[in-house]
Design a protein around this motif. Structure first.
Motif, PDB file in Angstrom:
ATOM      1  N   PRO A 174     -24.625  15.970  35.560  1.00  0.00           N
ATOM      2  CA  PRO A 174     -23.430  16.403  34.843  1.00  0.00           C
ATOM      3  C   PRO A 174     -23.529  17.882  34.442  1.00  0.00           C
ATOM      4  O   PRO A 174     -24.601  18.358  34.094  1.00  0.00           O
ATOM      5  CB  PRO A 174     -23.411  15.517  33.599  1.00  0.00           C
ATOM      6  CG  PRO A 174     -24.224  14.322  33.963  1.00  0.00           C
ATOM      7  CD  PRO A 174     -25.261  14.802  34.922  1.00  0.00           C
ATOM      8  N   CYS A 175     -22.397  18.582  34.481  1.00  0.00           N
ATOM      9  CA  CYS A 175     -22.341  19.967  34.000  1.00  0.00           C
ATOM     10  C   CYS A 175     -22.328  19.946  32.469  1.00  0.00           C
ATOM     11  O   CYS A 175     -22.350  18.891  31.835  1.00  0.00           O
ATOM     12  CB  CYS A 175     -21.078  20.639  34.537  1.00  0.00           C
ATOM     13  SG  CYS A 175     -19.559  20.078  33.731  1.00  0.00           S
ATOM     14  N   ALA A 176     -22.235  21.133  31.880  1.00  0.00           N
ATOM     15  CA  ALA A 176     -22.258  21.232  30.422  1.00  0.00           C
ATOM     16  C   ALA A 176     -21.126  20.407  29.791  1.00  0.00           C
ATOM     17  O   ALA A 176     -21.331  19.686  28.805  1.00  0.00           O
ATOM     18  CB  ALA A 176     -22.145  22.704  30.021  1.00  0.00           C
ATOM     19  N   MET A 177     -19.933  20.494  30.365  1.00  0.00           N
ATOM     20  CA  MET A 177     -18.791  19.752  29.805  1.00  0.00           C
ATOM     21  C   MET A 177     -18.999  18.243  29.930  1.00  0.00           C
ATOM     22  O   MET A 177     -18.787  17.491  28.968  1.00  0.00           O
ATOM     23  CB  MET A 177     -17.506  20.157  30.542  1.00  0.00           C
ATOM     24  CG  MET A 177     -16.292  19.320  30.177  1.00  0.00           C
ATOM     25  SD  MET A 177     -14.785  19.849  31.031  1.00  0.00           S
ATOM     26  CE  MET A 177     -15.125  19.367  32.715  1.00  0.00           C
ATOM     27  N   CYS A 178     -19.413  17.805  31.105  1.00  0.00           N
ATOM     28  CA  CYS A 178     -19.555  16.364  31.332  1.00  0.00           C
ATOM     29  C   CYS A 178     -20.727  15.789  30.550  1.00  0.00           C
ATOM     30  O   CYS A 178     -20.669  14.643  30.087  1.00  0.00           O
ATOM     31  CB  CYS A 178     -19.694  16.086  32.823  1.00  0.00           C
ATOM     32  SG  CYS A 178     -18.177  16.510  33.716  1.00  0.00           S
ATOM     33  N   PHE A 179     -21.796  16.574  30.396  1.00  0.00           N
ATOM     34  CA  PHE A 179     -22.897  16.143  29.527  1.00  0.00           C
ATOM     35  C   PHE A 179     -22.350  15.819  28.131  1.00  0.00           C
ATOM     36  O   PHE A 179     -22.662  14.782  27.553  1.00  0.00           O
ATOM     37  CB  PHE A 179     -23.972  17.238  29.443  1.00  0.00           C
ATOM     38  CG  PHE A 179     -24.875  17.104  28.255  1.00  0.00           C
ATOM     39  CD1 PHE A 179     -25.788  16.060  28.187  1.00  0.00           C
ATOM     40  CD2 PHE A 179     -24.788  17.995  27.197  1.00  0.00           C
ATOM     41  CE1 PHE A 179     -26.609  15.910  27.066  1.00  0.00           C
ATOM     42  CE2 PHE A 179     -25.604  17.857  26.082  1.00  0.00           C
ATOM     43  CZ  PHE A 179     -26.518  16.815  26.017  1.00  0.00           C
TER      44      PHE A 179
ATOM     45  N   ALA B 250     -10.848  17.991  35.017  1.00  0.00           N
ATOM     46  CA  ALA B 250     -10.806  16.770  35.836  1.00  0.00           C
ATOM     47  C   ALA B 250     -12.031  16.647  36.745  1.00  0.00           C
ATOM     48  O   ALA B 250     -11.916  16.382  37.945  1.00  0.00           O
ATOM     49  CB  ALA B 250      -9.504  16.700  36.629  1.00  0.00           C
ATOM     50  N   HIS B 251     -13.198  16.839  36.156  1.00  0.00           N
ATOM     51  CA  HIS B 251     -14.451  16.589  36.881  1.00  0.00           C
ATOM     52  C   HIS B 251     -14.589  15.086  37.108  1.00  0.00           C
ATOM     53  O   HIS B 251     -14.013  14.276  36.363  1.00  0.00           O
ATOM     54  CB  HIS B 251     -15.652  17.111  36.074  1.00  0.00           C
ATOM     55  CG  HIS B 251     -15.769  18.604  36.066  1.00  0.00           C
ATOM     56  ND1 HIS B 251     -16.903  19.269  35.633  1.00  0.00           N
ATOM     57  CD2 HIS B 251     -14.882  19.567  36.451  1.00  0.00           C
ATOM     58  CE1 HIS B 251     -16.716  20.574  35.760  1.00  0.00           C
ATOM     59  NE2 HIS B 251     -15.500  20.782  36.238  1.00  0.00           N
ATOM     60  N   ALA B 252     -15.395  14.715  38.094  1.00  0.00           N
ATOM     61  CA  ALA B 252     -15.502  13.295  38.461  1.00  0.00           C
ATOM     62  C   ALA B 252     -15.896  12.422  37.271  1.00  0.00           C
ATOM     63  O   ALA B 252     -15.351  11.322  37.090  1.00  0.00           O
ATOM     64  CB  ALA B 252     -16.514  13.135  39.590  1.00  0.00           C
ATOM     65  N   GLU B 253     -16.837  12.905  36.459  1.00  0.00           N
ATOM     66  CA  GLU B 253     -17.300  12.082  35.334  1.00  0.00           C
ATOM     67  C   GLU B 253     -16.173  11.841  34.330  1.00  0.00           C
ATOM     68  O   GLU B 253     -15.984  10.728  33.842  1.00  0.00           O
ATOM     69  CB  GLU B 253     -18.461  12.777  34.594  1.00  0.00           C
ATOM     70  CG  GLU B 253     -19.699  12.971  35.431  1.00  0.00           C
ATOM     71  CD  GLU B 253     -19.741  14.343  36.117  1.00  0.00           C
ATOM     72  OE1 GLU B 253     -18.681  14.803  36.627  1.00  0.00           O
ATOM     73  OE2 GLU B 253     -20.823  14.935  36.166  1.00  0.00           O
ATOM     74  N   ILE B 254     -15.426  12.912  34.009  1.00  0.00           N
ATOM     75  CA  ILE B 254     -14.346  12.806  33.017  1.00  0.00           C
ATOM     76  C   ILE B 254     -13.252  11.870  33.540  1.00  0.00           C
ATOM     77  O   ILE B 254     -12.761  10.996  32.821  1.00  0.00           O
ATOM     78  CB  ILE B 254     -13.739  14.202  32.722  1.00  0.00           C
ATOM     79  CG1 ILE B 254     -14.834  15.203  32.322  1.00  0.00           C
ATOM     80  CG2 ILE B 254     -12.612  14.115  31.708  1.00  0.00           C
ATOM     81  CD1 ILE B 254     -15.305  15.162  30.920  1.00  0.00           C
TER      82      ILE B 254
HETATM   83 ZN   LIG Z   1     -18.599  18.340  34.928  1.00  0.00          ZN
END
Ligand SMILES: [Zn+2]
Length: 193
Positions: free
Chosen positions: A111-116, A76-80
């Motif tokens: 963005p982190c690796a996941m959000c990228f 649940a990162h901000a981008e996701i």
């Molecule tokens: Zn992220």
């Protein structure tokens, strides 16, 4: 079974005070950075926020915030959260679908690796961010993960615009305040554990 991610009430209250159309990238980023600060101050998640706006007009779809700790959800990162909210509101899994305006994702940090990885899947045509990942890691201790070294080019190869370091100093200021606040740093497993 199901899982859900909810935005806290203050996000809706603060969003209602914003104009529906925010034509400049700076006005969009200013709001996103403010939401990132409010999110940790109100103890509703980490110091991260993101917005989805129509690229050409600046019409706001939604601003969302990190909900990892309150949602018991590491994704649940901000981008996701924000991409998922926008897709639910617009009733489509693809923000780059036919007959749709171009959408821009505006984030207070790289963005982190996941959000990228989530960006090409989302259909947004533009990414704008403030703080760079290395600096955020240095200030806060968050581990942003193994992002591809040419990640900007990988997005551009997929026709996604990348705009870096928009109002970065204001974003760093929030991360410094966060680091000094004693708020917990949650992390994924490091590469050596
Ligand atoms: Zn992220």
């Amino acid at each position: 079974m199901h899982f859900k991610v909810e935005l806290p009430d203050w996000v809706l209250e603060e969003s209602a005070k914003l104009p529906e159309v925010m034509p400049t990238l700076e006005s969009q980023m200013e709001a996103v950075i403010r939401f990132s600060k409010l999110n940790y101050e109100k103890d509703t998640g980490g110091p991260f926020a993101a917005g989805i706006f129509e690229k050409e007009t600046g019409k706001r779809v939604v601003i969302g915030v990190n909900r990892v700790v309150p949602g018991n959800n590491s994704t649940a990162h901000a981008e996701i959260v924000t991409i998922a909210m926008a897709q639910a509101m617009l009733k489509t899994f693809d923000l780059g679908g036919p007959e749709m305006p171009n959408y821009r994702l505006v984030v207070n940090a790289r963005p982190c690796a996941m959000c990228f990885g989530s960006i090409p899947w989302s259909g947004v045509r533009s990414l704008a961010f403030a703080a760079c990942g290395e600096e955020v890691e240095k200030i806060t201790g968050f581990d942003e993960g193994p992002i591809h070294p040419q990640w900007q080019q990988e997005l551009r190869n997929r026709d996604i615009e990348v705009i870096e370091h928009v109002m970065a100093e204001q974003a760093y200021e929030v991360f410094r305040e966060f680091a000094n606040s004693g708020s917990p740093i949650y992390n994924g497993r490091g590469g050596d554990s």
